[in-house]
Design an enzyme around this catalytic site. Sequence first.
Site, PDB file in Angstrom:
ATOM      1  CB  ALA A  42     -14.058  41.515  24.165  1.00 49.34           C
ATOM      2  NE  ARG A  53     -13.764  51.954  23.961  1.00 49.40           N
ATOM      3  CZ  ARG A  53     -13.720  50.715  24.415  1.00 49.40           C
ATOM      4  NH1 ARG A  53     -13.953  50.471  25.698  1.00 49.40           N
ATOM      5  NH2 ARG A  53     -13.439  49.701  23.642  1.00 49.40           N
ATOM      6  CG  HIS A  57     -14.616  43.822  12.626  1.00 51.95           C
ATOM      7  ND1 HIS A  57     -13.732  43.044  11.925  1.00 51.95           N
ATOM      8  CD2 HIS A  57     -14.412  43.519  13.925  1.00 51.95           C
ATOM      9  CE1 HIS A  57     -13.023  42.305  12.758  1.00 51.95           C
ATOM     10  NE2 HIS A  57     -13.416  42.581  13.988  1.00 51.95           N
ATOM     11  CG  ASP A  58     -13.662  46.018  17.421  1.00 53.72           C
ATOM     12  OD1 ASP A  58     -13.278  45.184  16.573  1.00 53.72           O
ATOM     13  OD2 ASP A  58     -13.802  45.742  18.627  1.00 53.72           O
ATOM     14  N   GLY A  66      -5.666  49.965  22.536  1.00 47.30           N
ATOM     15  CA  GLY A  66      -5.244  50.069  23.929  1.00 47.30           C
ATOM     16  C   GLY A  66      -3.797  49.716  24.168  1.00 47.30           C
TER      17      GLY A  66
END
Length: 489
Positions: free
Chosen positions: A16, A20, A237-238, A404
Site C-alpha cells: 500500500a 518492489r 493476495h499479499d 515489515g
Amino acid sequence: MSAPGTKTFAAVDLGASSGRVITGRVGPDTLRLTEAHRFPNRPVRLPEGLRWDILGLYGGVLDGLRAAGPVDSVGIDGWAVDYGLLDADGALLGNPVHYRDARTEGVAERVWATVPPDALYRATGIQYAPFNTLYQLLAAHGTPQLASAKRLLLIPDLIAYWLTGEQGTELTNASTTQLLDPRTGDWNRPLADRLGVDLTLFAPLRRPGDPSGALLPAVQRETGLPGPVPVTAVGSHDTASAVAAVPAPPGERFAYLCTGTWSLAGLELDAPVTTEAGRAANFTNELGLDSTVRFLRNIMGLWLLQECMRAWGLTEVAPLLADAARAPGLRSVVDAAAPEFLAPGDMPGRIAAACRATGQPVPRTPGAFTRCVLDSLALAHRTAIHEAQRLAGRAVDVVHIVGGGARNALLCRLTADATGLPVVAGPAEAAALGNVLAQARAHGLPGDLAATRRLIARHQPLTRYEPSGDPAAWRAAARRIQGAHPVRT
C-alpha cells in the site's frame, strides 16, 4: 540463468505504500533473495476522490523486471479488494479507486437491507469492512465506468494482464471480495444474484501455481528479458503469500501476525469458521495456499505510525522507536481496529481524541505517541490471537510475526508480553518469499507447504522474544478501551 539445480524467480510485491521486485534463487537447499528495485506507491487525491496511480506502479514493475535480469518465471502479489475496470477492448476505464476512499460510506446498510449481516457472513465468511469489493461495486452502481465495463480485474491480476495479455482472477484474492463461498472455493452465485452483482465481470478463477501466460513480446523488449518468460499465479493476495512463508515446523501450533501497513492476526485452518460468534468478533475467512483458510482479524497496523510521521514531517523511524522504548508503557492505549483510524489525515489528532474519550492522558511528544501506537497494536494483537483461539477451538503455543513489523524489535517484544506467548520474528520479506516459493513449487521445487516452510526456516534469520512483564497490566489496559468500538451489526 541459474546454477545447476536452482532456478531464479521474480516476485512483484505491491504494498500500500511501496512496490518492489525481488528475485529469488531457489534450489533443494538454496534460498536467496535480492531486491532488484523498490518504488513508491503514492495514491493521488483527485476532485472525485482518492485513486491509485496504477500507471506509475506498472512503470515501477517494468523497471524492476529490467533490473532483475533473466528469470525463470514472474509472479505478482499485492493488496486485496481494489480493482480496475476494462472496456470491451481491454482498455482501462480510469484509475482504480483506493480502498480508503469515502465512496462506500453507508453502502453496507443498503446491502444488509437485502441480505442481513449474519446471512452474509454465513455465505462468504468475510468480515465487515467498509471497503470490501462487494460494497465498492454497489457504490459504483450506475456510474458510467461500471456501465461501460466488460471486465473487472483485481490489482495483481490487472498487472498480470498488462504483462501477458491474459485475464484471470486468482483465488486467494478473489476470496476477499465477499462474493466467494469459502467452502467451495467458487463464486457464490445466489448471493451475487440477490445483490445484483454481475459475476461475468470477473475473469475465470486461477489457483496458486496455475500458468498465467507469458510476457508479451513488447514487455520483453521493454524489460530486456530473454523469452519466453512464463507468469505464474501465486497467492496474489499479499497476506496469502506472507502466511505461506511463516517458518513454522510441521505440527507446531502457531498463530501468525502479518505486519506492515496493516496487522493481520489469526490462525491457519483447514475449514472456515462462519459462526455468529466469528461474525460478532469481526473475523474473516480468506483462502490460502494448499486449500488452507486464513482465519484472521484486520487491525490498522503500522499505518497509525506512518500517518503520524507524515503529520509530523518525519521520515526516520529509528529515533522515534528509541524514544518510545524509553517512554512509560501502557500509559495510554487506543483501539487499533477502530474505524476512525482508517482514513488518511491528522492521525495524532485522532489518537489524542480517542485517549480523551476514554479518560486517558493524551501523549505530548512524538515518542509518547509512538509508544501509544505500539502498545495499542500489541494489545490488539493480544485480543485477536486470544479470540481466534476461542472461536476456532484451537490453542497455540507461539506467535510468528512476518512482514515489515518483524524488524520492529519493540513491537515484537511488546506483542510477546501482551499475548503471554513466545514470538518468532521473521522473515521480513514474507510476501515476496511466499510469492517466489509458490512459483518454485509450480516449476518443480521445493515440494509441499511444509517443505517450503522448512526451507525458509533454514535460510532466513529469525529472532525469538520470550514474554515478560506483568500480564495484569495488559488486562487492565484492555479494560480501558473495552466496548469503545462495538462491531457493527
